[in-house]
Scaffold this active site. Sequence first.
Site, PDB file in Angstrom:
ATOM      1  N   SER A 130       0.851  -1.197   0.000  1.00 55.24           N
ATOM      2  CA  SER A 130       0.000   0.000   0.000  1.00 55.24           C
ATOM      3  C   SER A 130       0.878   1.234   0.000  1.00 55.24           C
ATOM      4  CB  SER A 130      -0.907   0.014   1.228  1.00 55.24           C
ATOM      5  OG  SER A 130      -1.610   1.245   1.331  1.00 55.24           O
ATOM      6  N   TYR A 143      -1.870  -0.904  10.383  1.00 54.63           N
ATOM      7  CA  TYR A 143      -1.927  -1.101   8.928  1.00 54.63           C
ATOM      8  C   TYR A 143      -0.650  -0.583   8.263  1.00 54.63           C
ATOM      9  CZ  TYR A 143      -3.980  -1.363   4.245  1.00 54.63           C
ATOM     10  OH  TYR A 143      -4.249  -1.667   2.935  1.00 54.63           O
TER      11      TYR A 143
END
Length: 235
Positions: A130, A143
């Site tokens: 990501s 995350y």
Amino acid sequence: MTQDGRVVLVTGAARGIGRAVATRLAGEGWRVVAVDRQAPAAGLPGRFVQTDVAAEAEVAALLAGVRAREGRLDALVSNAGIMLRKPLADLSLAAWSQVLATNLTATFLLVRAAEALLREARGAVVTIASTRARQSEADTESYAASKGGLVALSHALAVSLGPAVRVNAVSPGWIDTGEETLRAEDHAQHPAGRVGRPADVAALVAWLVGPESGFVTGAEFTTDGGMTRKMIYAG
């Protein structure tokens, strides 16, 4: 060993990016082993296996099944991931560990279990990281840490497994998986003029597991419509 067609294992395949990757590769003639912790709402191409990729025993059983049923593994797309937004003071160790287990440790477990098959096929691994590996919003520590670790793990694996196995990371930005209503300004802020689609990521993955990317390993590919190259100041 079965020789009729390349085999790819795609995790987190029930929806979103994973589903798009599985569909794209099936359309290109790959035999797909689609993996998810939850059953898909609609049919998936290939063989579906319900598995928690953060569980070591389940991953071992999954790869044993691939060797027994498909007989080979040419590519692994490690896409499964979960997002948790919590203020740091409210983030329990159990919740932190769950995110790290699914988003990061699962790739270690999968590649370790698949190594022999991938080496036999001179295969490829693609991890779905990501842009949050390099930039953050508030309350996303678990995350961000998991995705940053996944980028680093990917280039470490590329060095350890090369030249037999290539390993690359894809870092998507904002991808519309149909879970939110988008506004005109959401699209307009992107230098590319729109929010991304799962098919955008799937197209890049298809290239990375294919023969034309044979000289590419240990790399990270950002697909974010240009957002991480854009300076943003408060107006």
